[in-house]
Motif scaffolding. Structure first.
Motif, PDB file in Angstrom:
ATOM      1  N   LEU A  97      77.362  93.190  77.387  1.00 46.76           N
ATOM      2  CA  LEU A  97      76.402  92.407  76.610  1.00 46.76           C
ATOM      3  C   LEU A  97      77.118  91.527  75.593  1.00 46.76           C
ATOM      4  O   LEU A  97      76.793  90.347  75.434  1.00 46.76           O
ATOM      5  CB  LEU A  97      75.414  93.347  75.915  1.00 46.76           C
ATOM      6  CG  LEU A  97      74.350  92.688  75.047  1.00 46.76           C
ATOM      7  CD1 LEU A  97      73.420  91.850  75.896  1.00 46.76           C
ATOM      8  CD2 LEU A  97      73.571  93.736  74.294  1.00 46.76           C
ATOM      9  N   TRP A  98      78.100  92.102  74.910  1.00 47.45           N
ATOM     10  CA  TRP A  98      78.831  91.391  73.868  1.00 47.45           C
ATOM     11  C   TRP A  98      79.520  90.145  74.426  1.00 47.45           C
ATOM     12  O   TRP A  98      79.500  89.083  73.815  1.00 47.45           O
ATOM     13  CB  TRP A  98      79.846  92.324  73.243  1.00 47.45           C
ATOM     14  CG  TRP A  98      80.419  91.907  71.931  1.00 47.45           C
ATOM     15  CD1 TRP A  98      80.126  90.801  71.206  1.00 47.45           C
ATOM     16  CD2 TRP A  98      81.386  92.634  71.187  1.00 47.45           C
ATOM     17  NE1 TRP A  98      80.846  90.787  70.051  1.00 47.45           N
ATOM     18  CE2 TRP A  98      81.633  91.913  70.021  1.00 47.45           C
ATOM     19  CE3 TRP A  98      82.059  93.813  71.404  1.00 47.45           C
ATOM     20  CZ2 TRP A  98      82.538  92.335  69.058  1.00 47.45           C
ATOM     21  CZ3 TRP A  98      82.956  94.238  70.431  1.00 47.45           C
ATOM     22  CH2 TRP A  98      83.191  93.505  69.274  1.00 47.45           C
ATOM     23  N   SER A  99      80.131  90.271  75.592  1.00 47.58           N
ATOM     24  CA  SER A  99      80.843  89.132  76.165  1.00 47.58           C
ATOM     25  C   SER A  99      79.897  88.096  76.768  1.00 47.58           C
ATOM     26  O   SER A  99      80.304  86.964  77.028  1.00 47.58           O
ATOM     27  CB  SER A  99      81.837  89.614  77.222  1.00 47.58           C
ATOM     28  OG  SER A  99      81.162  90.267  78.261  1.00 47.58           O
ATOM     29  N   SER A 100      78.651  88.451  76.982  1.00 43.54           N
ATOM     30  CA  SER A 100      77.685  87.504  77.551  1.00 43.54           C
ATOM     31  C   SER A 100      76.980  86.671  76.492  1.00 43.54           C
ATOM     32  O   SER A 100      76.493  85.578  76.796  1.00 43.54           O
ATOM     33  CB  SER A 100      76.635  88.259  78.362  1.00 43.54           C
ATOM     34  OG  SER A 100      77.231  88.938  79.415  1.00 43.54           O
ATOM     35  N   LEU A 101      76.891  87.154  75.275  1.00 40.87           N
ATOM     36  CA  LEU A 101      76.137  86.449  74.230  1.00 40.87           C
ATOM     37  C   LEU A 101      76.628  85.028  73.942  1.00 40.87           C
ATOM     38  O   LEU A 101      75.802  84.141  73.705  1.00 40.87           O
ATOM     39  CB  LEU A 101      76.123  87.274  72.944  1.00 40.87           C
ATOM     40  CG  LEU A 101      75.268  88.534  72.977  1.00 40.87           C
ATOM     41  CD1 LEU A 101      75.400  89.304  71.664  1.00 40.87           C
ATOM     42  CD2 LEU A 101      73.822  88.209  73.249  1.00 40.87           C
ATOM     43  N   PRO A 102      77.931  84.735  73.970  1.00 41.71           N
ATOM     44  CA  PRO A 102      78.343  83.342  73.703  1.00 41.71           C
ATOM     45  C   PRO A 102      77.873  82.331  74.755  1.00 41.71           C
ATOM     46  O   PRO A 102      77.899  81.132  74.506  1.00 41.71           O
ATOM     47  CB  PRO A 102      79.870  83.422  73.704  1.00 41.71           C
ATOM     48  CG  PRO A 102      80.183  84.830  73.414  1.00 41.71           C
ATOM     49  CD  PRO A 102      79.082  85.627  74.014  1.00 41.71           C
ATOM     50  N   PHE A 103      77.427  82.804  75.917  1.00 42.04           N
ATOM     51  CA  PHE A 103      77.021  81.903  76.980  1.00 42.04           C
ATOM     52  C   PHE A 103      75.536  81.543  76.919  1.00 42.04           C
ATOM     53  O   PHE A 103      75.043  80.843  77.796  1.00 42.04           O
ATOM     54  CB  PHE A 103      77.368  82.504  78.340  1.00 42.04           C
ATOM     55  CG  PHE A 103      78.852  82.594  78.553  1.00 42.04           C
ATOM     56  CD1 PHE A 103      79.577  81.485  78.923  1.00 42.04           C
ATOM     57  CD2 PHE A 103      79.517  83.790  78.335  1.00 42.04           C
ATOM     58  CE1 PHE A 103      80.948  81.563  79.104  1.00 42.04           C
ATOM     59  CE2 PHE A 103      80.879  83.881  78.506  1.00 42.04           C
ATOM     60  CZ  PHE A 103      81.601  82.766  78.887  1.00 42.04           C
ATOM     61  N   ILE A 104      74.842  82.000  75.907  1.00 40.87           N
ATOM     62  CA  ILE A 104      73.442  81.599  75.718  1.00 40.87           C
ATOM     63  C   ILE A 104      73.446  80.214  75.079  1.00 40.87           C
ATOM     64  O   ILE A 104      74.002  80.022  73.995  1.00 40.87           O
ATOM     65  CB  ILE A 104      72.684  82.607  74.845  1.00 40.87           C
ATOM     66  CG1 ILE A 104      72.613  83.960  75.546  1.00 40.87           C
ATOM     67  CG2 ILE A 104      71.284  82.102  74.514  1.00 40.87           C
ATOM     68  CD1 ILE A 104      71.988  85.059  74.724  1.00 40.87           C
ATOM     69  N   THR A 105      72.828  79.266  75.753  1.00 45.09           N
ATOM     70  CA  THR A 105      72.823  77.886  75.264  1.00 45.09           C
ATOM     71  C   THR A 105      71.441  77.410  74.844  1.00 45.09           C
ATOM     72  O   THR A 105      71.333  76.434  74.107  1.00 45.09           O
ATOM     73  CB  THR A 105      73.368  76.927  76.336  1.00 45.09           C
ATOM     74  OG1 THR A 105      72.573  77.067  77.522  1.00 45.09           O
ATOM     75  CG2 THR A 105      74.827  77.234  76.644  1.00 45.09           C
ATOM     76  N   HIS A 106      70.402  78.094  75.310  1.00 46.62           N
ATOM     77  CA  HIS A 106      69.045  77.688  74.939  1.00 46.62           C
ATOM     78  C   HIS A 106      68.087  78.858  75.153  1.00 46.62           C
ATOM     79  O   HIS A 106      68.363  79.781  75.911  1.00 46.62           O
ATOM     80  CB  HIS A 106      68.593  76.477  75.747  1.00 46.62           C
ATOM     81  CG  HIS A 106      68.458  76.745  77.203  1.00 46.62           C
ATOM     82  ND1 HIS A 106      69.527  76.782  78.058  1.00 46.62           N
ATOM     83  CD2 HIS A 106      67.371  77.021  77.964  1.00 46.62           C
ATOM     84  CE1 HIS A 106      69.114  77.056  79.270  1.00 46.62           C
ATOM     85  NE2 HIS A 106      67.802  77.209  79.250  1.00 46.62           N
ATOM     86  N   LEU A 107      66.976  78.795  74.450  1.00 44.65           N
ATOM     87  CA  LEU A 107      65.881  79.746  74.616  1.00 44.65           C
ATOM     88  C   LEU A 107      64.656  78.974  75.070  1.00 44.65           C
ATOM     89  O   LEU A 107      64.359  77.909  74.521  1.00 44.65           O
ATOM     90  CB  LEU A 107      65.573  80.477  73.309  1.00 44.65           C
ATOM     91  CG  LEU A 107      66.636  81.438  72.787  1.00 44.65           C
ATOM     92  CD1 LEU A 107      66.276  81.909  71.387  1.00 44.65           C
ATOM     93  CD2 LEU A 107      66.787  82.621  73.712  1.00 44.65           C
ATOM     94  N   LYS A 130      68.983  89.078  79.232  1.00 46.17           N
ATOM     95  CA  LYS A 130      69.115  89.730  80.541  1.00 46.17           C
ATOM     96  C   LYS A 130      69.513  88.721  81.618  1.00 46.17           C
ATOM     97  O   LYS A 130      70.337  89.027  82.493  1.00 46.17           O
ATOM     98  CB  LYS A 130      67.810  90.429  80.918  1.00 46.17           C
ATOM     99  CG  LYS A 130      67.624  91.740  80.188  1.00 46.17           C
ATOM    100  CD  LYS A 130      66.324  92.398  80.518  1.00 46.17           C
ATOM    101  CE  LYS A 130      66.253  92.845  81.930  1.00 46.17           C
ATOM    102  NZ  LYS A 130      65.045  93.639  82.230  1.00 46.17           N
ATOM    103  N   ASN A 131      68.972  87.513  81.569  1.00 44.28           N
ATOM    104  CA  ASN A 131      69.330  86.486  82.549  1.00 44.28           C
ATOM    105  C   ASN A 131      70.791  86.072  82.427  1.00 44.28           C
ATOM    106  O   ASN A 131      71.463  85.843  83.436  1.00 44.28           O
ATOM    107  CB  ASN A 131      68.422  85.270  82.406  1.00 44.28           C
ATOM    108  CG  ASN A 131      67.009  85.548  82.846  1.00 44.28           C
ATOM    109  OD1 ASN A 131      66.742  86.482  83.590  1.00 44.28           O
ATOM    110  ND2 ASN A 131      66.076  84.744  82.360  1.00 44.28           N
ATOM    111  N   VAL A 132      71.295  85.973  81.199  1.00 39.84           N
ATOM    112  CA  VAL A 132      72.692  85.586  81.000  1.00 39.84           C
ATOM    113  C   VAL A 132      73.624  86.691  81.477  1.00 39.84           C
ATOM    114  O   VAL A 132      74.651  86.420  82.113  1.00 39.84           O
ATOM    115  CB  VAL A 132      72.949  85.233  79.517  1.00 39.84           C
ATOM    116  CG1 VAL A 132      74.424  85.112  79.222  1.00 39.84           C
ATOM    117  CG2 VAL A 132      72.250  83.938  79.173  1.00 39.84           C
ATOM    118  N   VAL A 133      73.277  87.957  81.204  1.00 39.30           N
ATOM    119  CA  VAL A 133      74.097  89.069  81.692  1.00 39.30           C
ATOM    120  C   VAL A 133      74.107  89.073  83.219  1.00 39.30           C
ATOM    121  O   VAL A 133      75.150  89.282  83.848  1.00 39.30           O
ATOM    122  CB  VAL A 133      73.592  90.419  81.129  1.00 39.30           C
ATOM    123  CG1 VAL A 133      74.273  91.589  81.811  1.00 39.30           C
ATOM    124  CG2 VAL A 133      73.819  90.489  79.629  1.00 39.30           C
ATOM    125  N   ALA A 134      72.959  88.810  83.835  1.00 43.67           N
ATOM    126  CA  ALA A 134      72.885  88.757  85.300  1.00 43.67           C
ATOM    127  C   ALA A 134      73.726  87.610  85.842  1.00 43.67           C
ATOM    128  O   ALA A 134      74.374  87.742  86.889  1.00 43.67           O
ATOM    129  CB  ALA A 134      71.436  88.622  85.751  1.00 43.67           C
TER     130      ALA A 134
END
Length: 168
Positions: free
Chosen positions: A77-87, A34-38
């Motif tokens: 959502l699909w286009s935002s997933l590659p921008f997740i770099t850490h949890l 949710k943070n990456v989509v935002a």
């Protein structure tokens, strides 16, 4: 009554340190996505994806995640997933990335794909195996991941010893 259609994302969490995956929780994945989509699409994107966004399944050992969102906004959502770099979980930051394996219309289609994907991964391990004990363990795992058909149920009619049928 209107039926809302969903899209299901079958993703793999790829991290350098496999121990990081053990501490991942559904809440952590949910908040991070949710943070990456935002961050990518602002308040509009967050509102669109938050309507029915859920984490349906998370296997921390294999790093497999099943995400669900509405069909109308799944591309956000699909286009935002590659921008997740850490949890981040419990004040620990785990560097990782999401690899989208499949986008499906039903959970069942994603489950079928996941079974075939795991089977293919086991076959790759089997080819690179050098030890006979490991080879046997992998072959046993391959046999256990096959889809089992339904067992035929007994009919309600039972045959007597003389061949006539008796109905209940």
């Amino acid at each position: 009554m209107v039926r809302f259609k969903n899209r299901y994302f079958l993703c793999e969490i790829i991290s350098e340190d496999p121990r990081c995956r053990q501490f991942i929780e559904e809440r952590t994945v949910h908040n991070t996505v949710k943070n990456v989509v935002a961050k990518m699409y602002g308040d509009f994107g967050l509102a669109c994806c938050s309507i029915a966004f859920t984490v349906k399944y998370l296997n921390a050992y294999t790093g497999i995640v099943l995400l669900c969102c509405r069909k109308d906004f799944y591309r956000l959502l699909w286009s935002s997933l590659p921008f997740i770099t850490h949890l981040e979980n419990r004040n620990q930051s785990c560097p990782c990335s999401f690899n989208t394996l499949r986008v499906g219309a039903t959970i069942r289609s994603c489950q079928k794909f996941l079974i075939q994907y795991n089977r293919d991964q086991l076959l790759l391990l089997l080819r690179s195996c050098t030890n006979e004990a490991d080879r046997e363990a992998i072959q046993k795992s391959l046999q256990s991941c096959a889809l089992v058909g339904e067992q035929p149920t007994e009919s309600k009619d039972e045959e007597d010893s003389d061949g006539s049928t008796e109905t209940a």
